[in-house]
Design a protein around this motif. Structure first.
Motif, PDB file in Angstrom:
ATOM      1  N   LEU A 130       0.881  -1.240  -0.088  1.00 39.78           N
ATOM      2  CA  LEU A 130       0.014  -0.154   0.135  1.00 39.78           C
ATOM      3  C   LEU A 130       0.682   1.275   0.123  1.00 39.78           C
ATOM      4  N   GLY A 131       2.095   1.185   0.560  1.00 38.50           N
ATOM      5  CA  GLY A 131       2.869   2.576   0.699  1.00 38.50           C
ATOM      6  C   GLY A 131       3.567   2.880  -0.614  1.00 38.50           C
ATOM      7  N   LEU A 132       3.221   1.942  -1.579  1.00 40.36           N
ATOM      8  CA  LEU A 132       3.823   2.230  -2.955  1.00 40.36           C
ATOM      9  C   LEU A 132       2.976   3.241  -3.702  1.00 40.36           C
ATOM     10  N   SER A 133       1.743   3.588  -3.244  1.00 37.21           N
ATOM     11  CA  SER A 133       0.882   4.399  -3.700  1.00 37.21           C
ATOM     12  C   SER A 133       1.454   5.933  -3.686  1.00 37.21           C
ATOM     13  N   VAL A 134       2.403   6.052  -2.790  1.00 36.79           N
ATOM     14  CA  VAL A 134       3.119   7.437  -2.857  1.00 36.79           C
ATOM     15  C   VAL A 134       3.956   7.438  -4.044  1.00 36.79           C
ATOM     16  N   VAL A 135       4.541   6.254  -4.288  1.00 33.89           N
ATOM     17  CA  VAL A 135       5.353   6.359  -5.493  1.00 33.89           C
ATOM     18  C   VAL A 135       4.629   6.592  -6.880  1.00 33.89           C
ATOM     19  N   ALA A 136       3.561   6.045  -6.633  1.00 36.79           N
ATOM     20  CA  ALA A 136       2.611   6.150  -8.067  1.00 36.79           C
ATOM     21  C   ALA A 136       2.208   7.734  -8.241  1.00 36.79           C
ATOM     22  N   GLU A 137       2.042   8.097  -7.024  1.00 36.14           N
ATOM     23  CA  GLU A 137       1.488   9.582  -6.795  1.00 36.14           C
ATOM     24  C   GLU A 137       2.746  10.515  -7.540  1.00 36.14           C
ATOM     25  N   LEU A 138       3.713  10.213  -6.899  1.00 37.67           N
ATOM     26  CA  LEU A 138       4.981  10.995  -7.318  1.00 37.67           C
ATOM     27  C   LEU A 138       5.240  10.751  -8.862  1.00 37.67           C
ATOM     28  N   ALA A 139       4.935   9.699  -9.326  1.00 34.60           N
ATOM     29  CA  ALA A 139       5.157   9.476 -10.785  1.00 34.60           C
ATOM     30  C   ALA A 139       4.363  10.472 -11.582  1.00 34.60           C
ATOM     31  N   LEU A 140       3.381  11.086 -11.206  1.00 37.20           N
ATOM     32  CA  LEU A 140       2.455  11.954 -12.128  1.00 37.20           C
ATOM     33  C   LEU A 140       3.250  13.252 -12.059  1.00 37.20           C
ATOM     34  N   LEU A 141       3.923  13.584 -11.166  1.00 35.21           N
ATOM     35  CA  LEU A 141       4.514  15.077 -11.370  1.00 35.21           C
ATOM     36  C   LEU A 141       5.390  15.061 -12.576  1.00 35.21           C
ATOM     37  N   PRO A 142       6.296  14.004 -12.852  1.00 32.20           N
ATOM     38  CA  PRO A 142       6.770  14.461 -14.276  1.00 32.20           C
ATOM     39  C   PRO A 142       5.981  14.413 -15.316  1.00 32.20           C
ATOM     40  N   LEU A 143       4.857  13.554 -15.306  1.00 32.64           N
ATOM     41  CA  LEU A 143       4.014  13.609 -16.393  1.00 32.64           C
ATOM     42  C   LEU A 143       3.469  14.673 -16.620  1.00 32.64           C
ATOM     43  N   TRP A 144       3.151  15.364 -15.408  1.00 37.84           N
ATOM     44  CA  TRP A 144       2.303  16.686 -15.374  1.00 37.84           C
ATOM     45  C   TRP A 144       3.252  17.684 -15.926  1.00 37.84           C
ATOM     46  N   LEU A 145       4.504  17.625 -15.446  1.00 40.45           N
ATOM     47  CA  LEU A 145       5.590  18.833 -16.186  1.00 40.45           C
ATOM     48  C   LEU A 145       5.586  18.426 -17.639  1.00 40.45           C
ATOM     49  N   PHE A 146       5.828  17.436 -18.089  1.00 43.45           N
ATOM     50  CA  PHE A 146       5.874  17.258 -19.486  1.00 43.45           C
ATOM     51  C   PHE A 146       4.645  17.809 -20.251  1.00 43.45           C
ATOM     52  N   ALA A 147       3.452  17.263 -19.616  1.00 41.75           N
ATOM     53  CA  ALA A 147       2.202  17.866 -20.295  1.00 41.75           C
ATOM     54  C   ALA A 147       1.965  19.394 -20.323  1.00 41.75           C
ATOM     55  N   THR A 148       2.473  20.028 -19.189  1.00 42.62           N
ATOM     56  CA  THR A 148       2.538  21.503 -19.235  1.00 42.62           C
ATOM     57  C   THR A 148       3.181  22.006 -20.332  1.00 42.62           C
ATOM     58  N   TYR A 149       4.256  21.555 -20.615  1.00 40.88           N
ATOM     59  CA  TYR A 149       5.085  22.079 -21.759  1.00 40.88           C
ATOM     60  C   TYR A 149       4.618  21.830 -23.153  1.00 40.88           C
ATOM     61  N   ARG A 150       4.031  20.673 -23.574  1.00 44.81           N
ATOM     62  CA  ARG A 150       3.555  20.335 -24.529  1.00 44.81           C
ATOM     63  C   ARG A 150       2.114  21.096 -24.706  1.00 44.81           C
ATOM     64  N   THR A 151       1.249  21.276 -23.827  1.00 39.90           N
ATOM     65  CA  THR A 151       0.121  22.035 -23.689  1.00 39.90           C
ATOM     66  C   THR A 151       0.323  23.486 -24.198  1.00 39.90           C
ATOM     67  N   LEU A 152       1.430  23.882 -23.703  1.00 40.86           N
ATOM     68  CA  LEU A 152       1.881  25.569 -23.942  1.00 40.86           C
ATOM     69  C   LEU A 152       1.837  25.568 -25.262  1.00 40.86           C
ATOM     70  N   ARG A 153       2.784  24.628 -25.772  1.00 42.83           N
ATOM     71  CA  ARG A 153       3.009  24.484 -27.212  1.00 42.83           C
ATOM     72  C   ARG A 153       1.752  24.378 -28.118  1.00 42.83           C
TER      73      ARG A 153
END
Lengths: 386, 388
Positions: A130-153
């Motif tokens: 169950l503790g690994l859900s934190v890892v999964a949550e953190l994995a969203l951050l890079p995805l988010w940042l990547f998408a931010t740049y693509r969205t701006l483009r």
């Protein structure tokens, strides 16, 4: 016959208004450079949208979205954007939004695929531990940042002015890594690094922005931000801590958990309210910082031939947010279009420019543009915040 | 920096146009940001753009023109296919010149877009209707695949989580009511009911010390009763009625079906609505979800009531207990409109009055029974003291 380069129909501000503005002292967040130009600033953007018109668009969109079981919302989004863009008149010429709902649908489907994979991976991780859900949550951050740049483009390439589009070069992967590094530094330094990280990221984003064949640049340093940033940070931390301790929110929470009844839940709720109140009060300091930040970002944004600045004030920002909040609360959200228009008016009308663009030499760019829309922010129920 | 080594030949601020009568229109060729003064002229099905001195600039067919949503100057006309060409209509005078021709363009565009949307909406409604018909069967089909063991484990987990929300705690731990005699007596009642249930489930009933009055059935047979509910029940028939009702939820797998249904609806909502419904969109989505799921829940409650009635009859316990318990609930709700009255027992449940009358109808049709007391008096006393 061609018009001259400077032959723009300038629609914003009048002479008296400009004179009045020039009586203000120069803005502290910008260093020099302005003297290259005439020193006479004029309003850059005239926002001509009206709350009532936007409301009509929203209400029709809302009804159509409901009767199509939500599918219309992609088209609704494009309608609203087209309205906002085409009523943003820059130097007499409106912006134009050329994105289509079909692009948004395809972008959405692609991201939905990625997120489905993510969801399965997350499910497996959580089953393992169950503790690994934190890892999964953190994995969203890079995805988010990547998408931010693509969205701006995506949005920049779908924005045209005078028939010429904007663009964003550079790699979204690179931005993701840089932004991750900066987030880490912010965490390690307890947010003391934040203004510096702002400089790094602005340089990367604005420095990669293009209008036609000309590139934007960013020349800011973190120094002018620090004093106000520290005050704002201290304000939030001190008042937040005072609220948390003074209201006894932790104690009432324990009491509520130990014996959930009406009385203990009421005590807990009122302590929470006091706590939030204090945090909001601390948040008032952040308006000062917000205003400094906006002025700093705008006057440090470079484009060949012109110099920008913003005259936004913390009082103006504070009033905007307080009045918009009241407006929305009192109308149960129905006044949201008016709130949007009021915000855009304040942000845009305070932007000023000096100098002139050499339009004849401002040609279209030869860069590629993304084919699809911004699926990521569709699925996550938020809008782009950069 | 490469940014600044571009041509910088204009340092004067913008001056008003000197191009005279043609300033009302600006044409951009898509290659540069340079505006060109043009005079438009509609010839048949074409829009001819010429420079003020009469030189040919370009020709657009009216059919290829795309209008912006609002025609309030300044606005910009584009054309398909889009090579970046733009014609900006700067002021009202210019707009008045073009408006009559644009009207036809607008009507045509509107008509075709209306037709497109009418077809699309009809298709979506049809699909939606089919889906609405098939949804419950789809959910039941999915639920049928869940093995009993998984269901039981899930249920235990859910019961633990719910008890944390409701129970009084000592040193952070939930206070369970485990008076040995009380537990034994309660188990005897549960066993008696369960013996008449023709189902693969094993039932376990736990009592938790809480001021919130509630009884809760998790999937797989894990049932939770609060001490406040035990106090509220005035006879063993009433308790038996509540337990039979909760067992009905278990046997008909209401918990699992509702979880699966809500989860799929949420997924669907995200897929279809995405974001940007704004404040109203979110509120509507929440409301729709709430209405749908509580309509299921009301159906489930009715089914569980009917199940309880049948089970009590089978075991030979008076069905009057269930009715009298609901009647007391309704009196309390009328007297004390506290938040917890709704949160605890009544929300997403059918109107209590309606449930009472349904049960009374059932009783009059099938004959309610006034059987022997389900528990010896000693057992009932023990159950009531289970928390001591």
């Amino acid at each position: 016959m061609e018009l001259k380069d400077d032959d723009v129909l300038y629609s914003g501000g009048n002479a008296a208004e400009l004179d009045a503005l020039h009586m203000h002292p120069p803005i502290g967040e910008c260093d020099g450079d302005g003297d290259v130009y005439s020193g006479i600033y004029r309003q850059l953007v005239q926002f001509t949208g009206s709350g009532w018109e936007l409301f009509k668009i929203w209400i029709v969109n809302f009804l159509l979205t409901v009767i199509t079981f939500g599918i219309y919302h992609f088209w609704a989004k494009v309608k609203v954007r087209k309205y906002l863009w085409s009523h943003t008149v820059v130097e007499g010429e409106p912006l134009e939004y050329t994105g289509t709902a079909e692009e948004l649908v395809i972008g959405f489907l692609m991201v939905a695929g990625v997120l489905a994979v993510y969801g399965i991976a997350r499910f497996m991780l959580e089953r393992a531990h169950l503790g690994l859900s934190v890892v999964a949550e953190l994995a969203l951050l890079p995805l988010w940042l990547f998408a931010t740049y693509r969205t701006l483009r995506y949005r920049l390439t779908r924005t045209r002015w005078r028939g010429i589009r904007f663009n964003l070069s550079g790699s979204a992967w690179k931005y993701m890594f840089v932004a991750l590094g900066q987030s880490l530094l912010n965490m390690l330094t307890l947010m003391l690094w934040y203004p510096k990280s702002r400089v790094v990221l602005r340089k990367r984003v604005i420095g990669n922005m293009w209008y036609g064949n000309r590139q934007f640049g960013f020349t800011g340093t973190a120094r002018p931000l620090y004093a106000t940033y520290m005050v704002a940070l201290a304000g939030v931390v001190v008042l937040g801590a005072a609220g948390a301790i003074g209201s006894g929110v932790y104690k009432t929470f324990i009491e509520f958990m130990d014996n959930p009844t009406q009385a203990t839940s009421k005590a807990y709720l009122s302590a929470m309210l006091i706590c939030y109140g204090c945090l909001l009060l601390g948040g008032l300091f952040s308006y000062w910082y917000q205003a400094v930040l906006i002025r700093w970002e705008i006057c440090n944004t470079r484009f060949p031939g012109v110099q920008f600045r913003s005259r936004i004030t913390w009082g103006g920002l504070l009033w905007l947010h307080v009045s918009n909040l009241l407006l929305i609360l009192c109308t149960l959200g129905f006044a949201a279009p008016w709130a949007t228009i009021r915000s855009l008016r304040l942000y845009m009308h305070t932007v000023e420019v000096d100098g002139s663009l050499a339009y004849a030499h401002l040609e279209k760019d030869g860069q590629a543009a993304p084919k699809y829309g911004e699926g990521f922010f569709e699925t996550f129920d938020v809008d782009l915040a950069m | 920096m490469t940014v600044f080594n571009t041509i910088h030949d204009q340092t004067m601020p913008a001056a008003p146009s000197s191009a005279g009568e043609s300033a009302g229109f600006r044409y951009y060729d898509g290659n540069s940001a340079q505006p060109h003064a043009v005079v438009p002229q509609v010839v048949g099905t074409h829009l001819r753009l010429a420079s003020p001195s009469g030189d040919h600039v370009t020709v657009w067919t009216l059919e290829s023109i795309r209008l912006p949503d609002s025609l309030r100057p300044p606005y910009t006309l584009t054309r398909r296919p889009d090579f970046g060409e733009r014609l900006t209509v700067v002021d009202e005078a210019a707009h008045a010149l073009l408006a009559p021709h644009l009207k036809a363009v607008r009507t045509r565009a509107r008509r075709s877009s209306f037709r497109k949307w009418a077809w699309a909406s009809a298709a979506v409604w049809l699909l939606g209707f089919l889906f609405w018909l098939a949804f419950p069967s789809l959910i039941d089909g999915a639920v049928a695949f869940v093995p009993l063991k998984t269901e039981r484990r899930l249920g235990e987990d859910v019961r633990d989580k719910v008890s944390v929300l409701m129970a009084k705690k000592k040193d952070g731990d939930v206070i369970w009511c485990r008076n040995a005699q009380g537990v034994a007596a309660l188990d005897r009642l549960v066993d008696r009911l369960a013996a008449a249930e023709d189902s693969p489930y094993t039932f376990s009933v736990k009592v938790v010390d809480s001021r919130i009055m509630n009884a809760f059935a998790a999937p797989g047979g894990a049932i939770l009763v609060t001490s406040a509910l035990l106090e509220k029940a005035q006879s063993e028939e009433e308790l038996a009625g509540v337990l039979a009702h909760e067992m009905g939820h278990v046997v008909e797998r209401h918990g699992l079906r509702s979880m699966a249904g809500v989860y799929s609806l949420q997924m669907l909502g995200t897929v279809l609505f995405g974001s940007d419904g704004g404040f109203m969109g979110d509120a509507t989505r929440g409301l729709a979800m709430q209405m749908t799921s509580s309509s299921w829940n009301r159906d489930y409650e009715r089914a569980a009531d009917a199940h309880a009635f049948a089970l009590l009859r089978k075991v030979g316990i008076s069905t009057a207990g269930l009715v009298s318990f609901f009647q007391r609930l309704e009196q309390d709700a009328a007297g004390d409109r506290s938040v917890f009255a709704y949160l605890g027992m009544l929300s997403s449940h059918p109107d209590t009055g309606e449930r009472i009358s349904t049960l009374q109808t059932l009783a009059s049709e099938q004959g309610g029974i006034m059987g022997a007391a389900p528990l010896p008096q000693a057992d009932w006393d023990a159950v009531q003291n289970i928390c001591n």
